[in-house]
Design a protein around this motif. Structure first.
Motif, PDB file in Angstrom:
ATOM      1  N   LYS A  36       0.842  -1.205   0.000  1.00 40.01           N
ATOM      2  CA  LYS A  36       0.000   0.000   0.000  1.00 40.01           C
ATOM      3  C   LYS A  36       0.866   1.240   0.000  1.00 40.01           C
ATOM      4  O   LYS A  36       0.599   2.198  -0.712  1.00 40.01           O
ATOM      5  CB  LYS A  36      -0.913   0.004   1.238  1.00 40.01           C
ATOM      6  CG  LYS A  36      -2.034  -0.990   1.136  1.00 40.01           C
ATOM      7  CD  LYS A  36      -3.316  -0.435   1.778  1.00 40.01           C
ATOM      8  CE  LYS A  36      -4.439  -1.448   1.642  1.00 40.01           C
ATOM      9  NZ  LYS A  36      -4.261  -2.547   2.648  1.00 40.01           N
ATOM     10  N   LEU A  37       1.921   1.216   0.833  1.00 37.61           N
ATOM     11  CA  LEU A  37       2.831   2.361   0.896  1.00 37.61           C
ATOM     12  C   LEU A  37       3.424   2.598  -0.490  1.00 37.61           C
ATOM     13  O   LEU A  37       3.524   3.735  -0.957  1.00 37.61           O
ATOM     14  CB  LEU A  37       3.957   2.107   1.906  1.00 37.61           C
ATOM     15  CG  LEU A  37       3.551   1.919   3.371  1.00 37.61           C
ATOM     16  CD1 LEU A  37       4.759   1.529   4.213  1.00 37.61           C
ATOM     17  CD2 LEU A  37       2.902   3.183   3.925  1.00 37.61           C
ATOM     18  N   PHE A  38       3.798   1.518  -1.144  1.00 38.63           N
ATOM     19  CA  PHE A  38       4.403   1.615  -2.470  1.00 38.63           C
ATOM     20  C   PHE A  38       3.422   2.232  -3.459  1.00 38.63           C
ATOM     21  O   PHE A  38       3.760   3.160  -4.203  1.00 38.63           O
ATOM     22  CB  PHE A  38       4.853   0.229  -2.934  1.00 38.63           C
ATOM     23  CG  PHE A  38       5.575   0.266  -4.247  1.00 38.63           C
ATOM     24  CD1 PHE A  38       6.847   0.802  -4.323  1.00 38.63           C
ATOM     25  CD2 PHE A  38       4.984  -0.227  -5.394  1.00 38.63           C
ATOM     26  CE1 PHE A  38       7.523   0.855  -5.543  1.00 38.63           C
ATOM     27  CE2 PHE A  38       5.645  -0.184  -6.606  1.00 38.63           C
ATOM     28  CZ  PHE A  38       6.918   0.356  -6.677  1.00 38.63           C
ATOM     29  N   GLU A  39       2.204   1.702  -3.447  1.00 42.27           N
ATOM     30  CA  GLU A  39       1.166   2.198  -4.368  1.00 42.27           C
ATOM     31  C   GLU A  39       0.914   3.684  -4.150  1.00 42.27           C
ATOM     32  O   GLU A  39       0.738   4.443  -5.106  1.00 42.27           O
ATOM     33  CB  GLU A  39      -0.157   1.456  -4.118  1.00 42.27           C
ATOM     34  CG  GLU A  39      -0.129  -0.027  -4.458  1.00 42.27           C
ATOM     35  CD  GLU A  39      -0.080  -0.259  -5.959  1.00 42.27           C
ATOM     36  OE1 GLU A  39      -0.770   0.480  -6.685  1.00 42.27           O
ATOM     37  OE2 GLU A  39       0.651  -1.168  -6.387  1.00 42.27           O
ATOM     38  N   ASN A  40       0.897   4.076  -2.885  1.00 40.00           N
ATOM     39  CA  ASN A  40       0.515   5.449  -2.549  1.00 40.00           C
ATOM     40  C   ASN A  40       1.654   6.448  -2.653  1.00 40.00           C
ATOM     41  O   ASN A  40       1.404   7.640  -2.711  1.00 40.00           O
ATOM     42  CB  ASN A  40      -0.069   5.502  -1.138  1.00 40.00           C
ATOM     43  CG  ASN A  40      -1.397   4.779  -1.065  1.00 40.00           C
ATOM     44  OD1 ASN A  40      -2.106   4.685  -2.060  1.00 40.00           O
ATOM     45  ND2 ASN A  40      -1.715   4.252   0.099  1.00 40.00           N
ATOM     46  N   SER A  41       2.888   5.982  -2.635  1.00 36.09           N
ATOM     47  CA  SER A  41       3.985   6.955  -2.686  1.00 36.09           C
ATOM     48  C   SER A  41       4.990   6.642  -3.787  1.00 36.09           C
ATOM     49  O   SER A  41       4.847   7.152  -4.904  1.00 36.09           O
ATOM     50  CB  SER A  41       4.673   7.063  -1.318  1.00 36.09           C
ATOM     51  OG  SER A  41       4.977   5.804  -0.783  1.00 36.09           O
ATOM     52  N   CYS A  42       5.952   5.793  -3.501  1.00 34.67           N
ATOM     53  CA  CYS A  42       7.071   5.549  -4.429  1.00 34.67           C
ATOM     54  C   CYS A  42       6.620   5.364  -5.873  1.00 34.67           C
ATOM     55  O   CYS A  42       7.229   5.896  -6.801  1.00 34.67           O
ATOM     56  CB  CYS A  42       7.859   4.312  -4.031  1.00 34.67           C
ATOM     57  SG  CYS A  42       8.030   4.031  -2.272  1.00 34.67           S
ATOM     58  N   LYS A  43       5.565   4.583  -6.054  1.00 35.28           N
ATOM     59  CA  LYS A  43       5.133   4.204  -7.398  1.00 35.28           C
ATOM     60  C   LYS A  43       4.811   5.409  -8.276  1.00 35.28           C
ATOM     61  O   LYS A  43       5.019   5.373  -9.494  1.00 35.28           O
ATOM     62  CB  LYS A  43       3.896   3.295  -7.271  1.00 35.28           C
ATOM     63  CG  LYS A  43       3.571   2.553  -8.539  1.00 35.28           C
ATOM     64  CD  LYS A  43       2.361   1.669  -8.356  1.00 35.28           C
ATOM     65  CE  LYS A  43       1.874   1.180  -9.703  1.00 35.28           C
ATOM     66  NZ  LYS A  43       0.606   0.452  -9.554  1.00 35.28           N
ATOM     67  N   ASN A  44       4.320   6.471  -7.658  1.00 36.67           N
ATOM     68  CA  ASN A  44       3.931   7.657  -8.427  1.00 36.67           C
ATOM     69  C   ASN A  44       5.079   8.250  -9.222  1.00 36.67           C
ATOM     70  O   ASN A  44       4.847   8.931 -10.218  1.00 36.67           O
ATOM     71  CB  ASN A  44       3.353   8.713  -7.489  1.00 36.67           C
ATOM     72  CG  ASN A  44       2.036   8.258  -6.925  1.00 36.67           C
ATOM     73  OD1 ASN A  44       1.141   7.867  -7.657  1.00 36.67           O
ATOM     74  ND2 ASN A  44       1.931   8.260  -5.602  1.00 36.67           N
ATOM     75  N   CYS A  45       6.298   8.020  -8.785  1.00 37.58           N
ATOM     76  CA  CYS A  45       7.453   8.537  -9.521  1.00 37.58           C
ATOM     77  C   CYS A  45       8.345   7.420 -10.038  1.00 37.58           C
ATOM     78  O   CYS A  45       8.920   7.532 -11.115  1.00 37.58           O
ATOM     79  CB  CYS A  45       8.280   9.451  -8.634  1.00 37.58           C
ATOM     80  SG  CYS A  45       7.350  10.853  -7.987  1.00 37.58           S
ATOM     81  N   HIS A  46       8.439   6.342  -9.266  1.00 39.36           N
ATOM     82  CA  HIS A  46       9.390   5.290  -9.632  1.00 39.36           C
ATOM     83  C   HIS A  46       8.796   4.257 -10.591  1.00 39.36           C
ATOM     84  O   HIS A  46       9.482   3.349 -11.029  1.00 39.36           O
ATOM     85  CB  HIS A  46       9.932   4.601  -8.375  1.00 39.36           C
ATOM     86  CG  HIS A  46      10.900   5.476  -7.615  1.00 39.36           C
ATOM     87  ND1 HIS A  46      12.251   5.467  -7.856  1.00 39.36           N
ATOM     88  CD2 HIS A  46      10.699   6.406  -6.647  1.00 39.36           C
ATOM     89  CE1 HIS A  46      12.846   6.341  -7.040  1.00 39.36           C
ATOM     90  NE2 HIS A  46      11.925   6.929  -6.303  1.00 39.36           N
ATOM     91  N   VAL A  47       7.518   4.349 -10.880  1.00 42.06           N
ATOM     92  CA  VAL A  47       6.912   3.552 -11.958  1.00 42.06           C
ATOM     93  C   VAL A  47       6.136   4.561 -12.794  1.00 42.06           C
ATOM     94  O   VAL A  47       4.918   4.574 -12.839  1.00 42.06           O
ATOM     95  CB  VAL A  47       5.967   2.452 -11.417  1.00 42.06           C
ATOM     96  CG1 VAL A  47       5.498   1.525 -12.558  1.00 42.06           C
ATOM     97  CG2 VAL A  47       6.668   1.613 -10.358  1.00 42.06           C
ATOM     98  N   GLN A  48       6.888   5.466 -13.421  1.00 44.56           N
ATOM     99  CA  GLN A  48       6.269   6.581 -14.118  1.00 44.56           C
ATOM    100  C   GLN A  48       7.236   7.023 -15.208  1.00 44.56           C
ATOM    101  O   GLN A  48       8.121   7.829 -14.963  1.00 44.56           O
ATOM    102  CB  GLN A  48       6.040   7.697 -13.087  1.00 44.56           C
ATOM    103  CG  GLN A  48       5.271   8.882 -13.585  1.00 44.56           C
ATOM    104  CD  GLN A  48       3.811   8.552 -13.788  1.00 44.56           C
ATOM    105  OE1 GLN A  48       3.375   8.443 -14.933  1.00 44.56           O
ATOM    106  NE2 GLN A  48       3.075   8.375 -12.705  1.00 44.56           N
ATOM    107  N   ALA A  49       7.073   6.430 -16.400  1.00 42.32           N
ATOM    108  CA  ALA A  49       8.004   6.737 -17.488  1.00 42.32           C
ATOM    109  C   ALA A  49       8.119   8.248 -17.658  1.00 42.32           C
ATOM    110  O   ALA A  49       7.123   8.963 -17.592  1.00 42.32           O
ATOM    111  CB  ALA A  49       7.508   6.093 -18.781  1.00 42.32           C
ATOM    112  N   GLY A  50       9.341   8.711 -17.841  1.00 41.68           N
ATOM    113  CA  GLY A  50       9.563  10.134 -18.042  1.00 41.68           C
ATOM    114  C   GLY A  50       9.919  10.848 -16.752  1.00 41.68           C
ATOM    115  O   GLY A  50      10.457  11.943 -16.768  1.00 41.68           O
TER     116      GLY A  50
END
Ligand code: HEC
Length: 113
Positions: A36-50
């Protein structure tokens, strides 16, 4: 007793040998809470091409960072670095969470997930 001590020494030598590797890149299984933490934070930038963030599973991007050692990465995640906001926008993450989340993103085995 002496035998036990000797075993302990061997064991701790092994442990410190592991500890001196640049970083543990072994993938981890995130707990549900960490997911959940990943989905809500890190993922927004670290799984975001560009995004300038090193992308999840991108070995070329993570390699020079991983070379700093996992401890340094956890510290930088907490204090922030360049465009990476302090704490990665995760208010409830513990240092253990950061460690798991970083392994999760830097490990080649999870590429493309
Ligand atoms: C708002 C976007 C954003 C979010 C959210 C974010 N990051 Fe980052 N992260 C970045 C950027 C951009 C960089 C590259 C910084 C640089 O220029 O070195 C980065 C770099 C990193 C690095 C490498 C640090 C280093 O020393 O090279 C780690 C580790 C990291 N992020 C962990 C995380 C974790 C863990 C989370 C979730 C808790 C997270 N990030 C959330 C944008 C973000």
């Amino acid at each position: 007793m002496i035998q036990r001590l000797a075993l302990l020494c061997v064991f701790s030598a092994l442990l410190s040998a592991c500890g001196s590797k640049p970083a543990g890149l072994e993938p981890v299984t995130l707990t549900d809470a960490q997911n959940k933490l990943f989905e809500n934070s890190c993922k927004n930038c670290h799984v975001q091409a560009g995004n300038p963030a090193p992308q999840m599973g991108d070995q070329a991007a993570w390699e020079p960072r991983v070379a700093k050692g996992l401890e340094a990465l956890v510290k930088n995640a907490i204090t922030g670095i360049n465009q990476m906001p302090a704490g990665g926008m995760c208010i409830t993450c513990t240092p253990q969470d950061y460690e798991a989340l970083i392994r999760h993103m830097a490990a080649p085995a999870v590429q493309g997930k």
